[in-house]
Scaffold this motif. Structure first.
Motif, PDB file in Angstrom:
ATOM      1  N   MET A   1      51.264  51.027  22.435  1.00 47.60           N
ATOM      2  CA  MET A   1      52.050  49.560  23.586  1.00 47.60           C
ATOM      3  C   MET A   1      51.189  48.866  23.901  1.00 47.60           C
ATOM      4  SD  MET A   1      55.150  48.890  22.421  1.00 47.60           S
ATOM      5  CE  MET A   1      55.488  48.248  23.070  1.00 47.60           C
ATOM      6  N   GLU A   2      50.474  49.504  24.889  1.00 50.22           N
ATOM      7  CA  GLU A   2      49.384  48.847  25.799  1.00 50.22           C
ATOM      8  C   GLU A   2      48.246  47.760  25.123  1.00 50.22           C
ATOM      9  OE1 GLU A   2      47.125  51.598  27.955  1.00 50.22           O
ATOM     10  OE2 GLU A   2      48.994  52.328  28.958  1.00 50.22           O
ATOM     11  N   ARG A   3      48.438  48.338  23.954  1.00 54.75           N
ATOM     12  CA  ARG A   3      47.243  47.043  23.449  1.00 54.75           C
ATOM     13  C   ARG A   3      47.789  46.015  22.461  1.00 54.75           C
ATOM     14  NH1 ARG A   3      43.750  50.099  17.833  1.00 54.75           N
ATOM     15  NH2 ARG A   3      42.746  51.161  20.535  1.00 54.75           N
ATOM     16  N   ILE A   4      49.513  46.136  22.051  1.00 60.81           N
ATOM     17  CA  ILE A   4      49.995  44.908  21.153  1.00 60.81           C
ATOM     18  C   ILE A   4      50.171  44.148  22.841  1.00 60.81           C
ATOM     19  CG2 ILE A   4      51.902  44.637  20.715  1.00 60.81           C
ATOM     20  CD1 ILE A   4      51.723  47.848  19.270  1.00 60.81           C
ATOM     21  N   GLY A   5      50.218  44.701  23.714  1.00 62.09           N
ATOM     22  CA  GLY A   5      50.995  43.837  25.127  1.00 62.09           C
ATOM     23  C   GLY A   5      48.913  43.012  25.675  1.00 62.09           C
ATOM     24  N   TYR A   6      48.698  43.045  25.066  1.00 64.41           N
ATOM     25  CA  TYR A   6      46.820  42.547  25.591  1.00 64.41           C
ATOM     26  C   TYR A   6      46.992  42.047  24.277  1.00 64.41           C
ATOM     27  CZ  TYR A   6      41.727  42.557  26.812  1.00 64.41           C
ATOM     28  OH  TYR A   6      40.952  41.970  26.696  1.00 64.41           O
ATOM     29  N   ASN A 146      47.097  49.609  32.228  1.00 67.14           N
ATOM     30  CA  ASN A 146      46.846  49.716  30.603  1.00 67.14           C
ATOM     31  C   ASN A 146      45.470  49.315  31.305  1.00 67.14           C
ATOM     32  OD1 ASN A 146      46.416  48.017  28.841  1.00 67.14           O
ATOM     33  ND2 ASN A 146      48.861  47.475  28.809  1.00 67.14           N
ATOM     34  N   LYS A 147      45.269  50.588  30.194  1.00 66.11           N
ATOM     35  CA  LYS A 147      43.572  50.515  29.714  1.00 66.11           C
ATOM     36  C   LYS A 147      42.567  48.577  29.810  1.00 66.11           C
ATOM     37  CE  LYS A 147      42.747  52.406  25.578  1.00 66.11           C
ATOM     38  NZ  LYS A 147      42.696  53.352  25.196  1.00 66.11           N
ATOM     39  N   TYR A 148      43.784  48.330  29.026  1.00 63.59           N
ATOM     40  CA  TYR A 148      43.148  46.622  28.538  1.00 63.59           C
ATOM     41  C   TYR A 148      42.977  46.406  29.544  1.00 63.59           C
ATOM     42  CZ  TYR A 148      42.948  49.066  24.021  1.00 63.59           C
ATOM     43  OH  TYR A 148      43.704  50.151  22.814  1.00 63.59           O
ATOM     44  N   PHE A 149      44.187  45.519  30.347  1.00 63.37           N
ATOM     45  CA  PHE A 149      44.312  44.976  31.685  1.00 63.37           C
ATOM     46  C   PHE A 149      43.999  45.115  32.595  1.00 63.37           C
ATOM     47  CE2 PHE A 149      48.406  43.569  29.084  1.00 63.37           C
ATOM     48  CZ  PHE A 149      48.115  42.037  29.031  1.00 63.37           C
ATOM     49  N   GLU A 150      43.043  46.682  32.617  1.00 66.03           N
ATOM     50  CA  GLU A 150      42.365  46.998  33.795  1.00 66.03           C
ATOM     51  C   GLU A 150      41.256  45.915  33.282  1.00 66.03           C
ATOM     52  OE1 GLU A 150      40.024  49.807  36.502  1.00 66.03           O
ATOM     53  OE2 GLU A 150      42.369  48.323  36.344  1.00 66.03           O
ATOM     54  N   LYS A 151      40.414  46.682  32.179  1.00 64.49           N
ATOM     55  CA  LYS A 151      39.354  45.344  32.143  1.00 64.49           C
ATOM     56  C   LYS A 151      39.132  44.494  31.904  1.00 64.49           C
ATOM     57  CE  LYS A 151      35.505  46.009  28.227  1.00 64.49           C
ATOM     58  NZ  LYS A 151      35.447  44.137  28.060  1.00 64.49           N
ATOM     59  N   PHE A 152      39.920  43.420  31.917  1.00 69.22           N
ATOM     60  CA  PHE A 152      40.262  42.573  32.240  1.00 69.22           C
ATOM     61  C   PHE A 152      39.957  42.109  33.526  1.00 69.22           C
ATOM     62  CE2 PHE A 152      42.308  38.180  32.995  1.00 69.22           C
ATOM     63  CZ  PHE A 152      41.794  37.707  31.844  1.00 69.22           C
ATOM     64  N   PHE A 153      40.959  42.508  34.150  1.00 72.21           N
ATOM     65  CA  PHE A 153      40.736  42.124  35.869  1.00 72.21           C
ATOM     66  C   PHE A 153      39.592  42.569  36.288  1.00 72.21           C
ATOM     67  CE2 PHE A 153      45.403  41.486  35.304  1.00 72.21           C
ATOM     68  CZ  PHE A 153      45.424  40.297  35.683  1.00 72.21           C
ATOM     69  N   PHE A 154      38.622  43.898  36.408  1.00 77.03           N
ATOM     70  CA  PHE A 154      37.756  44.468  36.066  1.00 77.03           C
ATOM     71  C   PHE A 154      36.899  43.517  36.351  1.00 77.03           C
ATOM     72  CE2 PHE A 154      33.646  46.107  36.457  1.00 77.03           C
ATOM     73  CZ  PHE A 154      33.850  47.487  37.966  1.00 77.03           C
ATOM     74  N   GLU A 155      36.379  42.901  35.301  1.00 79.47           N
ATOM     75  CA  GLU A 155      36.227  41.931  34.691  1.00 79.47           C
ATOM     76  C   GLU A 155      36.229  40.204  35.441  1.00 79.47           C
ATOM     77  OE1 GLU A 155      35.806  41.185  30.778  1.00 79.47           O
ATOM     78  OE2 GLU A 155      34.884  43.033  30.443  1.00 79.47           O
ATOM     79  N   LEU A 156      37.505  40.020  35.722  1.00 78.81           N
ATOM     80  CA  LEU A 156      37.772  38.559  36.660  1.00 78.81           C
ATOM     81  C   LEU A 156      37.263  38.846  37.420  1.00 78.81           C
ATOM     82  CD1 LEU A 156      41.272  36.954  36.725  1.00 78.81           C
ATOM     83  CD2 LEU A 156      39.707  37.276  38.795  1.00 78.81           C
ATOM     84  N   ARG A 157      37.047  40.252  38.360  1.00 79.33           N
ATOM     85  CA  ARG A 157      36.830  40.445  40.063  1.00 79.33           C
ATOM     86  C   ARG A 157      35.656  40.451  40.307  1.00 79.33           C
ATOM     87  NH1 ARG A 157      42.612  44.730  39.784  1.00 79.33           N
ATOM     88  NH2 ARG A 157      44.009  42.776  40.537  1.00 79.33           N
ATOM     89  N   SER A 158      35.475  40.510  39.670  1.00 75.75           N
ATOM     90  CA  SER A 158      33.248  41.172  39.428  1.00 75.75           C
ATOM     91  C   SER A 158      33.019  39.573  38.779  1.00 75.75           C
ATOM     92  CB  SER A 158      32.650  42.345  38.717  1.00 75.75           C
ATOM     93  OG  SER A 158      33.205  42.243  37.282  1.00 75.75           O
ATOM     94  N   ARG A 159      33.176  38.567  38.811  1.00 78.02           N
ATOM     95  CA  ARG A 159      32.605  37.480  38.571  1.00 78.02           C
ATOM     96  C   ARG A 159      31.623  36.805  39.181  1.00 78.02           C
ATOM     97  NH1 ARG A 159      31.115  33.764  35.744  1.00 78.02           N
ATOM     98  NH2 ARG A 159      32.057  31.913  35.066  1.00 78.02           N
ATOM     99  N   PHE A 160      31.941  37.396  39.874  1.00 77.49           N
ATOM    100  CA  PHE A 160      30.188  36.386  41.191  1.00 77.49           C
ATOM    101  C   PHE A 160      29.781  37.255  41.687  1.00 77.49           C
ATOM    102  CE2 PHE A 160      33.402  32.620  40.111  1.00 77.49           C
ATOM    103  CZ  PHE A 160      32.607  31.685  39.957  1.00 77.49           C
ATOM    104  N   GLY A 161      29.805  38.508  41.326  1.00 83.99           N
ATOM    105  CA  GLY A 161      29.051  39.700  41.807  1.00 83.99           C
ATOM    106  C   GLY A 161      29.517  40.603  42.483  1.00 83.99           C
ATOM    107  N   VAL A 162      30.768  40.650  42.449  1.00 82.69           N
ATOM    108  CA  VAL A 162      31.554  41.561  43.237  1.00 82.69           C
ATOM    109  C   VAL A 162      31.667  42.738  42.331  1.00 82.69           C
ATOM    110  CG1 VAL A 162      33.842  42.114  44.597  1.00 82.69           C
ATOM    111  CG2 VAL A 162      32.966  39.657  44.993  1.00 82.69           C
ATOM    112  N   HIS A 163      31.609  44.152  43.391  1.00 80.85           N
ATOM    113  CA  HIS A 163      31.664  45.359  42.708  1.00 80.85           C
ATOM    114  C   HIS A 163      33.068  45.782  43.347  1.00 80.85           C
ATOM    115  CE1 HIS A 163      31.200  48.692  40.864  1.00 80.85           C
ATOM    116  NE2 HIS A 163      30.550  49.567  41.598  1.00 80.85           N
TER     117      HIS A 163
END
Length: 299
Positions: A1-6, A146-163
């Motif tokens: 279901m996590e993958r379907i929603g993503y 949700n591991k798929y959205f977790e990856k999406f928002f991790f990349e969003l928050r690190s957009r300009f070099g933030v860790h």
């Protein structure tokens, strides 16, 4: 279901990614009508929160503020998704900084920085502040289930070099980076409900007994950081300004909960001035304080 929603979300994301801002806000207006009039997303929660905080306001004011909040919620929801791929030039055009030189001054003193933000205006845009500093920038966050959205928002928050760093690892990460010789800037969304309620301090915030998250203050004192409130305002639709308001230059020299109390006083003033831009759909006061708890004043 996590993958379907993503995978359902992805086509919408790719369309939004190339959509001009003016078109995006037309879509946001449509989304507002769906969210407010058709779905009614957390309308009871929002209305209940507004009535608790502003008991002297009439029904017309409550309804107008509620509608303005939902329009803003739709705007920032789309802005946050689009933020994952905007350019540095676009970011600096749409999000300006006041007193950004304070970052540089702290760095020249050889000092780390703690900044406190809130669920006000578009808090995800604050991660772009890393463009204005030499510090190694960390942001504390709670991982999504949700591991798929977790990856999406991790990349969003690190957009300009933030860790982005999960709370359970923040101390370990700071110690590691300090051993490597980095000066560190750490950001906390400090108006959220503490994950653990036992032993927490309770204060009157917006007139309500409120459990206060004090971990940011404890960490700032441990590192003797300079501490700032990132006061975010919205001059017009789609544009923001972030003012770095000093709370203290040396956290270790403050007493008690002076830092977090100052932060909440500043936030409270800002919410009262323009209430629609705070996250009223959050169930901030859903948990009851333990019996016998003394509620303190922010003053």
């Amino acid at each position: 279901m996590e993958r379907i929603g993503y995978y359902i979300f992805l086509p919408f994301y790719f369309i939004l990614r190339i959509m001009p801002y003016r078109v995006m806000y037309v879509f946001s207006d449509f989304l507002y009508y769906v969210l407010y009039y058709v779905i009614g997303y957390r309308k009871k929660v929002v209305r209940s929160n507004l009535k608790m905080v502003f008991p002297n306001k009439d029904e017309r004011w409550i309804t107008a503020t509620q509608k303005k909040f939902y329009r803003h919620l739709c705007d920032i929801s789309l802005e946050i998704i689009k933020f994952r791929h905007i350019s540095e030039k676009t970011y600096k055009k749409r999000c300006t900084y006041t007193n950004a030189e304070a970052f540089e001054q702290a760095y020249e003193r050889g000092q780390g920085v703690t900044f406190l933000i809130a669920h006000y205006c578009n808090w995800e845009y604050v991660s772009g502040g890393s463009l204005y500093l030499k510090h190694k920038s960390l942001s504390l966050y709670k991982p999504l289930s949700n591991k798929y959205f977790e990856k999406f928002f991790f990349e969003l928050r690190s957009r300009f070099g933030v860790h982005p760093v999960p709370q359970r690892r923040i101390l370990r990460e700071i110690v590691k980076l300090k051993k490597e010789g980095h000066l560190i800037m750490t950001g906390y969304v400090a108006d959220q409900t503490p994950w653990e309620m036992d032993g927490k301090e309770w204060y009157y915030f917006l007139g309500q007994p409120t459990a206060i998250y004090s971990g940011a203050e404890a960490m700032a004192k441990r590192l003797n950081d300079a501490v700032f409130y990132m006061k975010m305002t919205r001059p017009k639709r789609g544009y923001y300004n972030i003012e770095l308001v000093p709370i203290c230059e040396k956290a270790v020299e403050t007493e008690g909960n002076e830092i977090i109390k100052t932060y909440f006083r500043m936030l409270e003033d800002q919410i009262k001035e323009e209430p629609a831009y705070w996250l009223w759909s959050h169930r901030r006061w859903k948990r009851k304080m333990p019996a016998g708890t003394k509620v303190k004043s922010l003053i």
